[in-house]
Write a protein that holds these residues in place. Structure first.
Motif, PDB file in Angstrom:
ATOM      1  N   ALA A   1      72.171  56.718  36.460  1.00  0.00           N
ATOM      2  CA  ALA A   1      71.207  56.180  37.415  1.00  0.00           C
ATOM      3  C   ALA A   1      69.852  56.096  36.715  1.00  0.00           C
ATOM      4  CB  ALA A   1      71.115  57.069  38.647  1.00  0.00           C
ATOM      5  N   GLN A   2      69.103  55.046  37.028  1.00  0.00           N
ATOM      6  CA  GLN A   2      67.796  54.839  36.423  1.00  0.00           C
ATOM      7  C   GLN A   2      66.793  54.436  37.506  1.00  0.00           C
ATOM      8  OE1 GLN A   2      70.361  52.511  35.426  1.00  0.00           O
ATOM      9  NE2 GLN A   2      71.229  54.102  34.127  1.00  0.00           N
ATOM     10  N   TYR A   3      65.568  54.949  37.389  1.00  0.00           N
ATOM     11  CA  TYR A   3      64.462  54.577  38.268  1.00  0.00           C
ATOM     12  C   TYR A   3      63.368  53.971  37.409  1.00  0.00           C
ATOM     13  CZ  TYR A   3      60.117  54.959  40.831  1.00  0.00           C
ATOM     14  OH  TYR A   3      58.915  54.668  41.403  1.00  0.00           O
ATOM     15  N   ARG A   4      62.739  52.888  37.896  1.00  0.00           N
ATOM     16  CA  ARG A   4      61.620  52.258  37.201  1.00  0.00           C
ATOM     17  C   ARG A   4      60.506  51.946  38.180  1.00  0.00           C
ATOM     18  NH1 ARG A   4      60.813  50.381  31.809  1.00  0.00           N
ATOM     19  NH2 ARG A   4      62.808  50.188  30.845  1.00  0.00           N
ATOM     20  N   TYR A   5      59.266  52.154  37.740  1.00  0.00           N
ATOM     21  CA  TYR A   5      58.074  51.771  38.489  1.00  0.00           C
ATOM     22  C   TYR A   5      57.341  50.721  37.661  1.00  0.00           C
ATOM     23  CZ  TYR A   5      53.368  51.948  40.388  1.00  0.00           C
ATOM     24  OH  TYR A   5      52.156  51.611  40.927  1.00  0.00           O
ATOM     25  N   TYR A   6      56.959  49.607  38.306  1.00  0.00           N
ATOM     26  CA  TYR A   6      56.237  48.531  37.639  1.00  0.00           C
ATOM     27  C   TYR A   6      54.907  48.313  38.359  1.00  0.00           C
ATOM     28  CZ  TYR A   6      60.857  47.259  35.819  1.00  0.00           C
ATOM     29  OH  TYR A   6      62.077  47.263  35.214  1.00  0.00           O
ATOM     30  N   ASP A   7      53.841  48.077  37.605  1.00  0.00           N
ATOM     31  CA  ASP A   7      52.529  47.779  38.184  1.00  0.00           C
ATOM     32  C   ASP A   7      51.953  46.555  37.473  1.00  0.00           C
ATOM     33  OD1 ASP A   7      49.866  47.671  39.026  1.00  0.00           O
ATOM     34  OD2 ASP A   7      49.700  49.842  39.134  1.00  0.00           O
ATOM     35  N   PHE A   8      51.721  45.479  38.241  1.00  0.00           N
ATOM     36  CA  PHE A   8      51.192  44.236  37.682  1.00  0.00           C
ATOM     37  C   PHE A   8      49.740  43.993  38.088  1.00  0.00           C
ATOM     38  CE2 PHE A   8      55.758  43.726  37.625  1.00  0.00           C
ATOM     39  CZ  PHE A   8      55.945  43.314  36.322  1.00  0.00           C
ATOM     40  N   GLY A   9      49.085  44.977  38.674  1.00  0.00           N
ATOM     41  CA  GLY A   9      47.664  44.887  38.964  1.00  0.00           C
ATOM     42  C   GLY A   9      47.325  44.051  40.184  1.00  0.00           C
ATOM     43  N   LYS A  10      46.015  43.834  40.366  1.00  0.00           N
ATOM     44  CA  LYS A  10      45.495  43.095  41.524  1.00  0.00           C
ATOM     45  C   LYS A  10      45.022  41.715  41.101  1.00  0.00           C
ATOM     46  CE  LYS A  10      43.889  47.192  43.950  1.00  0.00           C
ATOM     47  NZ  LYS A  10      42.759  47.870  44.575  1.00  0.00           N
ATOM     48  N   GLU A  11      45.070  40.785  42.036  1.00  0.00           N
ATOM     49  CA  GLU A  11      44.551  39.443  41.803  1.00  0.00           C
ATOM     50  C   GLU A  11      43.935  38.934  43.101  1.00  0.00           C
ATOM     51  OE1 GLU A  11      45.889  35.182  39.872  1.00  0.00           O
ATOM     52  OE2 GLU A  11      47.358  36.778  40.090  1.00  0.00           O
ATOM     53  N   HIS A  12      42.791  38.272  42.991  1.00  0.00           N
ATOM     54  CA  HIS A  12      42.106  37.707  44.155  1.00  0.00           C
ATOM     55  C   HIS A  12      42.355  36.210  44.200  1.00  0.00           C
ATOM     56  CE1 HIS A  12      39.089  37.271  47.290  1.00  0.00           C
ATOM     57  NE2 HIS A  12      38.647  36.223  46.620  1.00  0.00           N
ATOM     58  N   PHE A  13      42.646  35.684  45.397  1.00  0.00           N
ATOM     59  CA  PHE A  13      42.892  34.259  45.582  1.00  0.00           C
ATOM     60  C   PHE A  13      41.824  33.672  46.489  1.00  0.00           C
ATOM     61  CE2 PHE A  13      46.993  36.059  44.556  1.00  0.00           C
ATOM     62  CZ  PHE A  13      47.445  35.187  43.577  1.00  0.00           C
ATOM     63  N   ASP A  14      41.076  32.686  45.977  1.00  0.00           N
ATOM     64  CA  ASP A  14      40.094  31.942  46.769  1.00  0.00           C
ATOM     65  C   ASP A  14      40.752  30.658  47.244  1.00  0.00           C
ATOM     66  OD1 ASP A  14      37.812  33.621  46.464  1.00  0.00           O
ATOM     67  OD2 ASP A  14      37.580  32.876  44.420  1.00  0.00           O
ATOM     68  N   VAL A  15      40.634  30.376  48.525  1.00  0.00           N
ATOM     69  CA  VAL A  15      41.139  29.118  49.082  1.00  0.00           C
ATOM     70  C   VAL A  15      39.970  28.407  49.766  1.00  0.00           C
ATOM     71  CG1 VAL A  15      43.487  29.965  49.351  1.00  0.00           C
ATOM     72  CG2 VAL A  15      41.882  30.263  51.203  1.00  0.00           C
ATOM     73  N   PRO A  16      40.113  27.108  50.059  1.00  0.00           N
ATOM     74  CA  PRO A  16      38.992  26.365  50.657  1.00  0.00           C
ATOM     75  C   PRO A  16      38.430  27.008  51.928  1.00  0.00           C
ATOM     76  CG  PRO A  16      40.711  24.857  49.976  1.00  0.00           C
ATOM     77  CD  PRO A  16      41.248  26.244  49.786  1.00  0.00           C
ATOM     78  N   ASP A  17      39.249  27.672  52.708  1.00  0.00           N
ATOM     79  CA  ASP A  17      38.816  28.333  53.931  1.00  0.00           C
ATOM     80  C   ASP A  17      38.532  29.801  53.611  1.00  0.00           C
ATOM     81  OD1 ASP A  17      38.527  29.500  56.406  1.00  0.00           O
ATOM     82  OD2 ASP A  17      40.565  29.079  57.086  1.00  0.00           O
ATOM     83  N   ASP A  18      37.251  30.224  53.645  1.00  0.00           N
ATOM     84  CA  ASP A  18      36.897  31.599  53.274  1.00  0.00           C
ATOM     85  C   ASP A  18      37.645  32.650  54.080  1.00  0.00           C
ATOM     86  OD1 ASP A  18      35.174  30.787  51.316  1.00  0.00           O
ATOM     87  OD2 ASP A  18      33.400  30.819  52.617  1.00  0.00           O
ATOM     88  N   PHE A  19      38.024  32.344  55.298  1.00  0.00           N
ATOM     89  CA  PHE A  19      38.742  33.290  56.142  1.00  0.00           C
ATOM     90  C   PHE A  19      40.105  33.630  55.555  1.00  0.00           C
ATOM     91  CE2 PHE A  19      41.584  34.223  59.756  1.00  0.00           C
ATOM     92  CZ  PHE A  19      40.944  35.363  60.233  1.00  0.00           C
ATOM     93  N   SER A  20      40.681  32.716  54.777  1.00  0.00           N
ATOM     94  CA  SER A  20      42.036  32.889  54.253  1.00  0.00           C
ATOM     95  C   SER A  20      42.082  33.532  52.875  1.00  0.00           C
ATOM     96  CB  SER A  20      42.754  31.540  54.201  1.00  0.00           C
ATOM     97  OG  SER A  20      42.815  30.972  55.485  1.00  0.00           O
ATOM     98  N   ASP A  21      40.911  33.831  52.256  1.00  0.00           N
ATOM     99  CA  ASP A  21      40.926  34.500  50.958  1.00  0.00           C
ATOM    100  C   ASP A  21      41.738  35.793  51.067  1.00  0.00           C
ATOM    101  OD1 ASP A  21      39.290  32.553  50.020  1.00  0.00           O
ATOM    102  OD2 ASP A  21      37.530  33.820  49.744  1.00  0.00           O
ATOM    103  N   ARG A  22      42.393  36.136  49.975  1.00  0.00           N
ATOM    104  CA  ARG A  22      43.175  37.369  50.020  1.00  0.00           C
ATOM    105  C   ARG A  22      43.323  37.979  48.640  1.00  0.00           C
ATOM    106  NH1 ARG A  22      49.574  36.178  50.537  1.00  0.00           N
ATOM    107  NH2 ARG A  22      49.754  34.942  48.663  1.00  0.00           N
ATOM    108  N   ASP A  23      43.674  39.251  48.626  1.00  0.00           N
ATOM    109  CA  ASP A  23      43.966  39.983  47.405  1.00  0.00           C
ATOM    110  C   ASP A  23      45.449  40.326  47.401  1.00  0.00           C
ATOM    111  OD1 ASP A  23      41.305  40.117  46.423  1.00  0.00           O
ATOM    112  OD2 ASP A  23      40.878  41.666  47.901  1.00  0.00           O
ATOM    113  N   GLN A  24      46.020  40.291  46.228  1.00  0.00           N
ATOM    114  CA  GLN A  24      47.436  40.638  46.079  1.00  0.00           C
ATOM    115  C   GLN A  24      47.538  41.757  45.057  1.00  0.00           C
ATOM    116  OE1 GLN A  24      50.472  37.498  45.917  1.00  0.00           O
ATOM    117  NE2 GLN A  24      50.906  38.243  43.872  1.00  0.00           N
ATOM    118  N   ASP A  25      48.256  42.806  45.397  1.00  0.00           N
ATOM    119  CA  ASP A  25      48.451  43.959  44.526  1.00  0.00           C
ATOM    120  C   ASP A  25      49.953  44.160  44.375  1.00  0.00           C
ATOM    121  OD1 ASP A  25      48.101  46.224  43.026  1.00  0.00           O
ATOM    122  OD2 ASP A  25      47.345  47.457  44.660  1.00  0.00           O
TER     123      ASP A  25
END
Length: 87
Positions: A49-73
């Motif tokens: 059995a094997q366990y792995r943890y992966y971390d790809f960091g955070k990224e911010h997404f700007d869209v034309p509508d400021d209300f819809s901006d979001r961060d993805q982690d």
């Protein structure tokens, strides 16, 4: 057994809110760490059995509508099992 190192993943994200949105595909670079164990059931059969943890960091997404901006982690946890037969 322990392991770690650099990780790569194809990451797709999209959002559509009221006709404004975005779609993006990228290759994420991050890191991974994990551990595993093998157990010999007999001289020929090994299970593990094997366990792995992966971390790809955070990224911010700007869209034309400021209300819809979001961060993805993006973080992943995986668990694998193995079965081996030695000839």
């Amino acid at each position: 057994m322990a392991s770690g190192g650099v990780a790569f993943a194809g990451i797709e994200t999209s959002q559509d809110v009221g006709g404004s949105g975005f779609a993006k595909t990228r290759t994420g670079t991050g890191w991974t760490i994990g551990a595993g164990v093998d157990y010999a059931l007999s001289s020929n059969i090994v299970v593990g059995a094997q366990y792995r943890y992966y971390d790809f960091g955070k990224e911010h997404f700007d869209v034309p509508d400021d209300f819809s901006d979001r961060d993805q982690d993006l973080k992943l946890h995986t668990l694998g099992v193995s079965f081996s037969y030695k000839f």
